[in-house]
Design a protein around this motif. Sequence first.
Motif, PDB file in Angstrom:
ATOM      1  N   GLY A  14      -1.640 -16.728  -9.989  1.00 30.92           N
ATOM      2  CA  GLY A  14      -0.925 -16.961  -8.621  1.00 30.92           C
ATOM      3  C   GLY A  14       0.035 -15.982  -8.207  1.00 30.92           C
ATOM      4  O   GLY A  14       0.704 -16.162  -7.207  1.00 30.92           O
ATOM      5  N   SER A  15       0.511 -15.020  -9.211  1.00 26.75           N
ATOM      6  CA  SER A  15       1.776 -14.333  -8.566  1.00 26.75           C
ATOM      7  C   SER A  15       1.202 -13.154  -7.645  1.00 26.75           C
ATOM      8  O   SER A  15       0.259 -12.709  -7.616  1.00 26.75           O
ATOM      9  CB  SER A  15       2.349 -13.453  -9.889  1.00 26.75           C
ATOM     10  N   ILE A  16       1.987 -13.189  -6.388  1.00 28.58           N
ATOM     11  CA  ILE A  16       1.677 -12.713  -5.287  1.00 28.58           C
ATOM     12  C   ILE A  16       2.483 -11.354  -5.304  1.00 28.58           C
ATOM     13  O   ILE A  16       3.365 -11.131  -5.325  1.00 28.58           O
ATOM     14  CB  ILE A  16       2.072 -13.221  -3.771  1.00 28.58           C
ATOM     15  N   LYS A  36      13.447  -4.820  -2.490  1.00 28.16           N
ATOM     16  CA  LYS A  36      14.184  -5.150  -3.557  1.00 28.16           C
ATOM     17  C   LYS A  36      13.237  -5.342  -4.620  1.00 28.16           C
ATOM     18  O   LYS A  36      11.851  -4.978  -4.553  1.00 28.16           O
ATOM     19  CB  LYS A  36      14.546  -6.854  -3.418  1.00 28.16           C
ATOM     20  N   SER A  37      13.578  -5.317  -6.020  1.00 27.10           N
ATOM     21  CA  SER A  37      12.622  -5.298  -7.164  1.00 27.10           C
ATOM     22  C   SER A  37      11.712  -6.607  -7.012  1.00 27.10           C
ATOM     23  O   SER A  37      12.216  -7.607  -6.639  1.00 27.10           O
ATOM     24  CB  SER A  37      13.483  -5.476  -8.378  1.00 27.10           C
ATOM     25  N   GLY A  38      10.453  -6.210  -6.972  1.00 32.43           N
ATOM     26  CA  GLY A  38       9.485  -7.453  -6.964  1.00 32.43           C
ATOM     27  C   GLY A  38       8.950  -7.620  -5.444  1.00 32.43           C
ATOM     28  O   GLY A  38       8.228  -8.688  -5.665  1.00 32.43           O
ATOM     29  N   SER A  39       9.379  -6.782  -4.664  1.00 29.02           N
ATOM     30  CA  SER A  39       8.871  -6.905  -3.392  1.00 29.02           C
ATOM     31  C   SER A  39       7.590  -6.315  -3.080  1.00 29.02           C
ATOM     32  O   SER A  39       6.778  -6.767  -1.935  1.00 29.02           O
ATOM     33  CB  SER A  39      10.011  -6.051  -2.380  1.00 29.02           C
ATOM     34  N   GLY A  40       7.154  -5.689  -4.048  1.00 26.39           N
ATOM     35  CA  GLY A  40       5.727  -5.181  -3.709  1.00 26.39           C
ATOM     36  C   GLY A  40       5.236  -3.884  -3.602  1.00 26.39           C
ATOM     37  O   GLY A  40       4.024  -3.262  -3.180  1.00 26.39           O
ATOM     38  N   LYS A  41       6.295  -2.867  -3.815  1.00 21.70           N
ATOM     39  CA  LYS A  41       6.115  -1.461  -3.511  1.00 21.70           C
ATOM     40  C   LYS A  41       5.238  -0.824  -4.441  1.00 21.70           C
ATOM     41  O   LYS A  41       4.306  -0.172  -4.126  1.00 21.70           O
ATOM     42  CB  LYS A  41       7.637  -0.704  -3.728  1.00 21.70           C
ATOM     43  N   THR A  42       5.327  -1.200  -5.741  1.00 25.66           N
ATOM     44  CA  THR A  42       4.404  -0.587  -6.722  1.00 25.66           C
ATOM     45  C   THR A  42       2.801  -1.004  -6.519  1.00 25.66           C
ATOM     46  O   THR A  42       2.016  -0.419  -6.698  1.00 25.66           O
ATOM     47  CB  THR A  42       4.738  -0.944  -8.350  1.00 25.66           C
ATOM     48  N   THR A  43       2.914  -2.272  -6.233  1.00 23.02           N
ATOM     49  CA  THR A  43       1.552  -2.927  -5.972  1.00 23.02           C
ATOM     50  C   THR A  43       0.839  -2.024  -4.649  1.00 23.02           C
ATOM     51  O   THR A  43      -0.312  -1.747  -4.837  1.00 23.02           O
ATOM     52  CB  THR A  43       1.595  -4.405  -5.479  1.00 23.02           C
ATOM     53  N   LEU A  44       1.714  -1.858  -3.740  1.00 23.03           N
ATOM     54  CA  LEU A  44       1.084  -1.169  -2.813  1.00 23.03           C
ATOM     55  C   LEU A  44       0.601   0.273  -3.184  1.00 23.03           C
ATOM     56  O   LEU A  44      -0.462   0.824  -2.740  1.00 23.03           O
ATOM     57  CB  LEU A  44       2.030  -0.874  -1.550  1.00 23.03           C
TER      58      LEU A  44
HETATM   59  N1  LIG Z   1       0.474  -7.156 -13.716  1.00 22.02           N
HETATM   60  C1  LIG Z   1       1.018  -8.166 -12.934  1.00 22.02           C
HETATM   61  N2  LIG Z   1       0.944  -9.622 -13.125  1.00 22.02           N
HETATM   62  C2  LIG Z   1       1.245 -10.558 -12.371  1.00 22.02           C
HETATM   63  N3  LIG Z   1       2.238 -10.295 -11.377  1.00 22.02           N
HETATM   64  C3  LIG Z   1       2.581  -9.003 -11.299  1.00 22.02           C
HETATM   65  C4  LIG Z   1       2.235  -7.946 -12.097  1.00 22.02           C
HETATM   66  N4  LIG Z   1       2.406  -6.910 -11.292  1.00 22.02           N
HETATM   67  C5  LIG Z   1       3.370  -7.113 -10.555  1.00 22.02           C
HETATM   68  N5  LIG Z   1       3.379  -8.541 -10.367  1.00 22.02           N
HETATM   69  C6  LIG Z   1       4.315  -9.404  -9.480  1.00 22.02           C
HETATM   70  O1  LIG Z   1       3.947  -8.768  -8.134  1.00 22.02           O
HETATM   71  C7  LIG Z   1       5.266  -8.843  -7.337  1.00 22.02           C
HETATM   72  C8  LIG Z   1       5.342  -7.390  -6.706  1.00 22.02           C
HETATM   73  O2  LIG Z   1       5.657  -6.538  -7.832  1.00 22.02           O
HETATM   74  P1  LIG Z   1       5.588  -4.770  -7.680  1.00 22.02           P
HETATM   75  O3  LIG Z   1       5.827  -4.332  -9.081  1.00 22.02           O
HETATM   76  O4  LIG Z   1       4.792  -4.519  -6.891  1.00 22.02           O
HETATM   77  O5  LIG Z   1       7.196  -4.779  -7.041  1.00 22.02           O
HETATM   78  P2  LIG Z   1       8.155  -3.578  -6.671  1.00 22.02           P
HETATM   79  O6  LIG Z   1       8.763  -3.923  -5.455  1.00 22.02           O
HETATM   80  O7  LIG Z   1       7.705  -2.506  -7.256  1.00 22.02           O
HETATM   81  O8  LIG Z   1       9.398  -3.835  -7.685  1.00 22.02           O
HETATM   82  P3  LIG Z   1      10.307  -2.953  -8.570  1.00 22.02           P
HETATM   83  O9  LIG Z   1      11.183  -2.063  -7.556  1.00 22.02           O
HETATM   84  O10 LIG Z   1      11.233  -3.406  -9.754  1.00 22.02           O
HETATM   85  O11 LIG Z   1       9.390  -1.587  -9.154  1.00 22.02           O
HETATM   86  C9  LIG Z   1       6.366  -9.403  -8.113  1.00 22.02           C
HETATM   87  O12 LIG Z   1       6.699 -10.778  -8.077  1.00 22.02           O
HETATM   88  C10 LIG Z   1       5.846  -9.055  -9.682  1.00 22.02           C
HETATM   89  O13 LIG Z   1       6.190 -10.179 -10.397  1.00 22.02           O
END
Ligand SMILES: Nc1ncnc2c1ncn2[C@@H]1O[C@H](COP(=O)(O)OP(=O)(O)OP(=O)(O)O)[C@@H](O)[C@H]1O
Length: 226
Positions: A14-16, A36-44
Amino acid sequence: MITLQNVTKEYQKGSIGLDNVSLEVDKGEFAFIVGKSGSGKTTLIKLLLKELEATSGDIVVNGYHYQKMKRRQIPYLRRQIGVVFQDFRLLRDRSIYENVAFAQQVIEVPKRAMKRQVQNVLELVGLGNRLRALPDELSGGEQQRVAIARALVNHPALLLADEPTGNLDPQNAQEIMDLLVEIQKRGTTVIVVTHNKEIVNHMGKRVIALNEGAVHHDEKGGTYDI
Ligand SMILES: Nc1ncnc2c1ncn2[C@@H]1O[C@H](COP(=O)(O)OP(=O)(O)OP(=O)(O)O)[C@@H](O)[C@H]1O
C-alpha cells in the motif's frame, strides 16, 4: 512528447509512489523535478523508463503508449531515452572513447559512423581531446560530461538526468546544468531531478514540484520552494 494522465503507482503493502499525477512536457522543453525525499521523483523516472508499471493511468512518451505496448517494443522505447545518474556509472577500465562507443555497439552502428559520432558528441561536451583517457584520470565534472555524451550519442528524443550534480562542487554543477540547457536548445527534451535549490532558482526553468506523490506546483520560470 510526454503525457501522464492520472498516473498512480502503488507499491506492495500500500505504499504510494505517485498519486494521480497528470502532466505534459512538450518536445524540446527543459523541466526540473524537485521534491523532498520520498516525494516520488525516482518513481516518476522509473515509470518513464518503463522499469516500473503504473498501477493506473496512462503514460505516453514520444508516441509510445506504455499501457498498450508489447514487451518487445521496450528496447526501441529505451533508445529514445538517454539517462544520466548522480554516480556517472562509467566503465573504469575503458577509455572515454570506449565508454561512449559502447552505447553504439549495442545497437550495431557501423564502425566508421560510430567513430565520427563518438568524436562529435565528445566535442559537444568539451572532451574532444580526451578520447584515450580513463575515467579516473578525469575530474568529477568531466566524468559527468562523458556520461552525458554516452546518453546522447544515439540521439535520444528525451534526456533524463537523475540528480546529475549531486557529486559535484558548485562550479562544476553549474557547468553541467549549462551543458544540459545547451542540449535542450539543440532540440532534446530534458528532465532533471535535483535537490540543488540554488541552481533551480538561478536558472528560471519550468519546475515541477512533487509532494507525497502528487504535483504540489508546476510553474514555468518556477522556484525550488516546496
Ligand atoms: N520498492 C518500493 N517498495 C515500497 N515502497 C516504495 C518503493 N520505492 C519507493 N517507495 C515509496 O514510494 C514513495 C516515493 O519514493 P521515491 O523513491 O519515488 O521518492 P524520491 O522523491 O525519489 O526520494 P529521494 O529524494 O529520497 O530519492 C516513498 O514513500 C517510498 O517509501
